[in-house]
Design a protein around this motif. Structure first.
Motif, PDB file in Angstrom:
ATOM      1  N   VAL A 139       0.841  -1.209   0.000  1.00  0.00           N
ATOM      2  CA  VAL A 139       0.000   0.000   0.000  1.00  0.00           C
ATOM      3  C   VAL A 139       0.870   1.251   0.000  1.00  0.00           C
ATOM      4  CG1 VAL A 139      -1.647   1.341   1.355  1.00  0.00           C
ATOM      5  CG2 VAL A 139      -1.985  -1.128   1.054  1.00  0.00           C
ATOM      6  N   ASP A 140       1.955   1.240   0.820  1.00  0.00           N
ATOM      7  CA  ASP A 140       2.843   2.403   0.853  1.00  0.00           C
ATOM      8  C   ASP A 140       3.494   2.632  -0.505  1.00  0.00           C
ATOM      9  OD1 ASP A 140       2.265   2.874   3.489  1.00  0.00           O
ATOM     10  OD2 ASP A 140       4.045   1.836   4.271  1.00  0.00           O
ATOM     11  N   GLU A 141       3.899   1.525  -1.148  1.00  0.00           N
ATOM     12  CA  GLU A 141       4.501   1.666  -2.474  1.00  0.00           C
ATOM     13  C   GLU A 141       3.496   2.229  -3.473  1.00  0.00           C
ATOM     14  OE1 GLU A 141       6.950  -0.999  -5.786  1.00  0.00           O
ATOM     15  OE2 GLU A 141       6.490  -1.829  -3.811  1.00  0.00           O
ATOM     16  N   GLU A 142       2.217   1.818  -3.352  1.00  0.00           N
ATOM     17  CA  GLU A 142       1.170   2.345  -4.233  1.00  0.00           C
ATOM     18  C   GLU A 142       0.942   3.832  -3.975  1.00  0.00           C
ATOM     19  OE1 GLU A 142      -2.095   2.730  -6.904  1.00  0.00           O
ATOM     20  OE2 GLU A 142      -0.310   1.433  -6.778  1.00  0.00           O
ATOM     21  N   ARG A 143       0.897   4.256  -2.705  1.00  0.00           N
ATOM     22  CA  ARG A 143       0.710   5.680  -2.397  1.00  0.00           C
ATOM     23  C   ARG A 143       1.870   6.509  -2.961  1.00  0.00           C
ATOM     24  NH1 ARG A 143      -3.347   6.800   1.238  1.00  0.00           N
ATOM     25  NH2 ARG A 143      -4.113   5.099   2.577  1.00  0.00           N
ATOM     26  N   HIS A 144       3.078   5.968  -2.811  1.00  0.00           N
ATOM     27  CA  HIS A 144       4.230   6.689  -3.342  1.00  0.00           C
ATOM     28  C   HIS A 144       4.130   6.822  -4.862  1.00  0.00           C
ATOM     29  CE1 HIS A 144       8.299   8.242  -3.347  1.00  0.00           C
ATOM     30  NE2 HIS A 144       8.670   7.329  -4.251  1.00  0.00           N
TER      31      HIS A 144
ATOM     32  N   THR B 114      -7.833  11.272 -10.064  1.00  0.00           N
ATOM     33  CA  THR B 114      -7.546   9.829  -9.962  1.00  0.00           C
ATOM     34  C   THR B 114      -6.838   9.514  -8.651  1.00  0.00           C
ATOM     35  OG1 THR B 114      -7.360   9.680 -12.369  1.00  0.00           O
ATOM     36  CG2 THR B 114      -6.368   7.898 -11.059  1.00  0.00           C
ATOM     37  N   ALA B 115      -5.902  10.394  -8.271  1.00  0.00           N
ATOM     38  CA  ALA B 115      -5.173  10.188  -7.013  1.00  0.00           C
ATOM     39  C   ALA B 115      -6.111  10.263  -5.822  1.00  0.00           C
ATOM     40  CB  ALA B 115      -4.052  11.219  -6.884  1.00  0.00           C
ATOM     41  N   ALA B 116      -7.049  11.222  -5.860  1.00  0.00           N
ATOM     42  CA  ALA B 116      -7.993  11.358  -4.749  1.00  0.00           C
ATOM     43  C   ALA B 116      -8.865  10.111  -4.626  1.00  0.00           C
ATOM     44  CB  ALA B 116      -8.850  12.596  -4.950  1.00  0.00           C
ATOM     45  N   GLU B 117      -9.300   9.585  -5.782  1.00  0.00           N
ATOM     46  CA  GLU B 117     -10.142   8.384  -5.754  1.00  0.00           C
ATOM     47  C   GLU B 117      -9.360   7.184  -5.218  1.00  0.00           C
ATOM     48  OE1 GLU B 117     -12.600   5.514  -8.889  1.00  0.00           O
ATOM     49  OE2 GLU B 117     -11.835   7.468  -9.531  1.00  0.00           O
ATOM     50  N   ARG B 118      -8.119   7.014  -5.685  1.00  0.00           N
ATOM     51  CA  ARG B 118      -7.316   5.871  -5.237  1.00  0.00           C
ATOM     52  C   ARG B 118      -6.954   5.990  -3.755  1.00  0.00           C
ATOM     53  NH1 ARG B 118      -3.688   5.566 -10.737  1.00  0.00           N
ATOM     54  NH2 ARG B 118      -4.937   3.937 -11.802  1.00  0.00           N
TER      55      ARG B 118
ATOM     56  N   ARG C 271      -9.897   5.002  -1.648  1.00  0.00           N
ATOM     57  CA  ARG C 271     -10.078   3.547  -1.553  1.00  0.00           C
ATOM     58  C   ARG C 271      -9.049   2.940  -0.603  1.00  0.00           C
ATOM     59  NH1 ARG C 271     -11.175  -0.064  -6.700  1.00  0.00           N
ATOM     60  NH2 ARG C 271     -11.443  -1.483  -4.906  1.00  0.00           N
ATOM     61  N   LEU C 272      -7.829   3.486  -0.683  1.00  0.00           N
ATOM     62  CA  LEU C 272      -6.811   2.977   0.236  1.00  0.00           C
ATOM     63  C   LEU C 272      -7.117   3.371   1.674  1.00  0.00           C
ATOM     64  CD1 LEU C 272      -3.539   3.643  -1.837  1.00  0.00           C
ATOM     65  CD2 LEU C 272      -4.741   1.465  -1.531  1.00  0.00           C
ATOM     66  N   ASP C 273      -7.654   4.603   1.870  1.00  0.00           N
ATOM     67  CA  ASP C 273      -7.996   5.045   3.223  1.00  0.00           C
ATOM     68  C   ASP C 273      -9.168   4.253   3.798  1.00  0.00           C
ATOM     69  OD1 ASP C 273      -6.012   6.922   3.140  1.00  0.00           O
ATOM     70  OD2 ASP C 273      -7.337   8.549   2.489  1.00  0.00           O
TER      71      ASP C 273
ATOM     72  N   GLY D  62     -10.023  -8.598   4.609  1.00  0.00           N
ATOM     73  CA  GLY D  62     -10.603  -7.434   3.934  1.00  0.00           C
ATOM     74  C   GLY D  62      -9.595  -6.716   3.070  1.00  0.00           C
ATOM     75  N   LYS D  63      -8.381  -6.579   3.560  1.00  0.00           N
ATOM     76  CA  LYS D  63      -7.330  -5.947   2.764  1.00  0.00           C
ATOM     77  C   LYS D  63      -7.064  -6.738   1.492  1.00  0.00           C
ATOM     78  CE  LYS D  63      -4.696  -3.727   6.490  1.00  0.00           C
ATOM     79  NZ  LYS D  63      -3.393  -3.700   7.190  1.00  0.00           N
ATOM     80  N   VAL D  64      -6.985  -8.071   1.648  1.00  0.00           N
ATOM     81  CA  VAL D  64      -6.724  -8.911   0.476  1.00  0.00           C
ATOM     82  C   VAL D  64      -7.849  -8.774  -0.538  1.00  0.00           C
ATOM     83  CG1 VAL D  64      -6.511 -11.305  -0.301  1.00  0.00           C
ATOM     84  CG2 VAL D  64      -5.281 -10.551   1.751  1.00  0.00           C
ATOM     85  N   ARG D  65      -9.092  -8.803  -0.045  1.00  0.00           N
ATOM     86  CA  ARG D  65     -10.242  -8.698  -0.951  1.00  0.00           C
ATOM     87  C   ARG D  65     -10.247  -7.340  -1.669  1.00  0.00           C
ATOM     88  NH1 ARG D  65     -13.617  -9.672   2.549  1.00  0.00           N
ATOM     89  NH2 ARG D  65     -14.194  -7.526   3.107  1.00  0.00           N
ATOM     90  N   GLU D  66      -9.984  -6.257  -0.934  1.00  0.00           N
ATOM     91  CA  GLU D  66     -10.014  -4.914  -1.520  1.00  0.00           C
ATOM     92  C   GLU D  66      -8.888  -4.735  -2.538  1.00  0.00           C
ATOM     93  OE1 GLU D  66     -11.700  -1.285  -2.201  1.00  0.00           O
ATOM     94  OE2 GLU D  66     -12.449  -2.896  -0.879  1.00  0.00           O
TER      95      GLU D  66
END
Length: 668
Positions: free
Chosen positions: A96-101, A125-129, A132-134, A142-146
């Motif tokens: 998740v951290d790598e995705e946010r970066h 797009t960043a706000a939407e992603r 979803r991460l937040d 749940g994390k795996v499913r999301e």
């Protein structure tokens, strides 16, 4: 073709023949004498262990179980099972951290391009992603499913997530179906379908096996044998391997906290999203639990350490703990050395070390070594001593007692009295007037040649005559009366007394073969014991010391014999039982007058028949001492008041002195 041998210099690491049947039997002698049962003696040695030829101890089952339990406790105190959950959570957090970066980098790149429309689209797009991460659930499943439905900005983060899912899926499948090959690392749809086909065939084979039908194991292995690189040789072996691993997986779930267990189960459902595959797995688990209930599917472990374990490490730890449990069960329930051969020695070596594996392997070979040496044999499922084993026990007992005598400086016990008789000593002496003229022709002629020189004819003179020495023939008839009442083992007198009996039997049979030795055991009643029965004789679980009956049987045995007659009685109690004129047994403690008088009347009968009674008294009380004094006064025999440690010294020395006195009287 002659055998060839290769020799090398000793470097301190090679092992020689550290245990053989004779050494093993030496260590078994006391156990065999005490228990009177080969099976019981071997079980005792299994529990207590033994020593090799250098005197080094080899652990028995008791020490091995202690080591096993300590090994299990060390693992539980070292590791933390929560690491399974934490490892996955940390890796997901890193993804998740790598995705946010990557999202931040995408927005920054758009803003530096100078294209406002691109910048606005990137921010949206960043706000939407980020939203979803937040909003991502905090639980593992749940994390795996999301993340499974998330549109990654970072190709690296997406690749890491997919690799992690593949790895976890492989680990779960590996435990479930005993899959150890690399072919499962990246399953294609075709691989997944073949996996389902294998599970369906496996469940069908298992159900046929339970119904008693031919399961078709060979056909199954021809088609799906690549899933099972251990090459099981039977359907039972295959299913047991799978059951052990599935039980280990279940034990890991059982050992987790309720929250961790729920998370892992949901994660498994996420990974095994194929409903048909999940159903086949559940069906297999249910069937294996019914078939192998002894696997203890409800087993759980309390991990108390600080060292977190990942998924693979945790599964290996569970497999190790499961194998430790299975080994413990085997060791606790082994009733004979042969049962220990079922242990996987390589696995024992991995879990407990080389010394434990070596000791267990030696223990498993006890019966085989003794059978091959001809010391014991299997008769209708029961181990018994062979004639060679009987002789070996007597020889060991005699050696032990004479070794103690030597240490106590009693001296040698060989007879050196020579005289007229019929037994050759293979020694010669110059002829003297009155000697029997048993001429040693060889030495006589040599004396003449030495005197007169070579040449014929050889002229003999009286001084040339040399005759054979002979030893007086004496015959002793002995009955050993052995107290088998309950007080003997209670006071630790039984084993020393029985060892004396075995040693005396071996001494007479080997050194004085013309002598007679009878054996009578007495407790509430008395009975004649044969030499073959002696090793198995044990004390009687009854009250009573019936010397009266014992003297009667001993006198009857000696009536059929010749030579000097004696009774050797070993006891630690007063006469408390006798046989009534009606043939009944009467018992009373303390002894009543009727019992004492009946016993002494039998002593009188022995005395009239010139039977000497020598009594060896253990743990003498004032009442017992008073009775023995009356016995010896009537009979003229002797009484020895001794301890169980010195009993053998007294009996053997007295017997040998008795033989010497007989020889001297005959010579005179």
């Amino acid at each position: 073709m002659a055998p060839r041998f290769t020799y090398s210099r000793w470097d301190g690491t090679q092992r020689g023949f550290d245990l053989d049947a004779d050494l093993l039997f030496d260590q078994l002698t006391d156990e065999l004498l005490y228990h009177g049962d080969v099976n019981a003696a071997l079980r005792r040695m299994m529990q207590e262990g033994m020593r090799d030829a250098d005197g080094n101890p080899l652990d028995g089952l008791r020490d091995m179980l202690d080591r096993l339990r300590q090994e299990r406790q060390d693992r539980l105190e070292r590791h933390d099972l929560g690491g399974v959950y934490d490892e996955i959570s940390r890796e997901l957090d890193d993804i998740v951290d790598e995705e946010r970066h990557a999202i931040e980098n995408a927005v920054r790149a758009a803003e530096t391009s100078g294209d406002e429309r691109r910048s606005e689209a990137a921010r949206n797009t960043a706000a939407e992603r980020n939203m979803r991460l937040d909003m991502m659930p905090s639980d593992l499943a749940g994390k795996v499913r999301e993340l499974g439905s998330y549109d990654f900005e970072s190709a690296e983060a997406q690749q890491r997530f997919e690799q992690m899912m593949d790895r976890l899926r492989d680990q779960l499948m590996q435990q479930a179906v005993d899959q150890l090959s690399d072919g499962m690392q990246n399953m294609s749809p075709q691989d997944m379908q073949r996996m389902k086909d294998m599970l369906a065939a496996l469940n069908e084979m298992l159900e046929k096996h339970q119904r008693g039908e031919d399961p078709g194991f060979e056909q199954f292995m021809d088609e799906f044998g690549d899933f099972f690189p251990e090459n099981p040789e039977s359907v039972e072996e295959l299913l047991e391997q799978m059951a052990r691993r599935m039980a280990a997986m279940q034990a890991m779930l059982n050992s987790m906290t309720p929250e961790q267990r729920a998370q892992m189960q949901q994660l498994a459902e996420q990974l095994m999203e194929d409903m048909d595959l999940q159903w086949q797995m559940d069906q297999l688990g249910s069937n294996l639990q019914q078939m192998f209930p002894q696997m203890n599917w409800g087993q759980s472990y309390d991990f108390e350490g600080q060292d977190p374990m990942g998924m693979a490490q945790a599964m290996q730890a569970m497999a190790d703990l499961g194998d430790l449990d299975q080994l413990e069960h085997l060791l606790q329930n082994a009733t004979n050395p042969g049962a220990l051969a079922e242990a996987d020695m390589d696995r024992v070596r991995d879990l407990l070390g080389d010394d434990a594996a070596r000791a267990l392997e030696r223990l498993s070979q006890l019966t085989k070594m003794l059978e091959e040496a001809g010391l014991i044999e299997n008769k209708e499922g029961r181990l018994e001593l062979t004639p060679r084993g009987l002789r070996a026990i007597g020889s060991n007992a005699l050696r032990d007692l004479f070794t103690k005598l030597t240490k106590d400086h009693v001296g040698q016990h060989e007879l050196h009295q020579h005289g007229q008789g019929h037994e050759r000593t293979y020694q010669t002496k110059p002829y003297e007037f009155g000697d029997p003229f048993q001429l040693d022709l060889h030495r006589t002629i040599r004396n003449a040649l030495r005197r007169a020189g070579a040449g014929t004819p050889v002229e003999l003179q009286p001084d040339d005559f040399e005759i054979e020495r002979t030893e007086h023939l004496t015959r002793s008839s002995t009955v050993l009366m052995l107290d088998l009442s309950m007080s003997m083992p209670m006071r630790d007198n039984f084993l020393p007394a029985k060892k004396v009996a075995m040693a005396l039997h071996h001494l007479i049979s080997s050194q004085f073969p013309r002598d007679y030795l009878g054996l009578v055991g007495f407790s509430e009643t008395a009975r004649v014991i044969t030499a073959e029965q002696l090793p198995e004789v044990s004390w009687d679980f009854v009250y009573g010391t019936n010397m009266h009956h014992g003297f009667t049987l001993a006198r009857q045995l000696l009536a059929k014999q010749t030579g000097a007659k004696q009774i050797i009685m070993i006891t630690d109690g007063e006469p408390t039982a006798h046989i009534t004129p009606h043939g009944d047994v009467y018992f009373n403690y303390p002894p009543v007058r009727e019992t004492v008088e009946a016993t002494l009347r039998e002593v009188v009968r022995c005395t009239r028949e010139q039977i000497r009674i020598n009594t060896f008294v253990l743990d003498a009380t004032s009442a017992l001492t008073a009775f023995i004094e009356r016995l010896t006064q009537i009979n003229g025999g002797r009484a020895f008041y001794t301890t169980n440690e010195a009993l053998g010294d007294y009996v053997l020395v007295d017997f040998l002195e008795h033989r010497r006195r007989m020889t001297r009287r005959r010579a005179g």
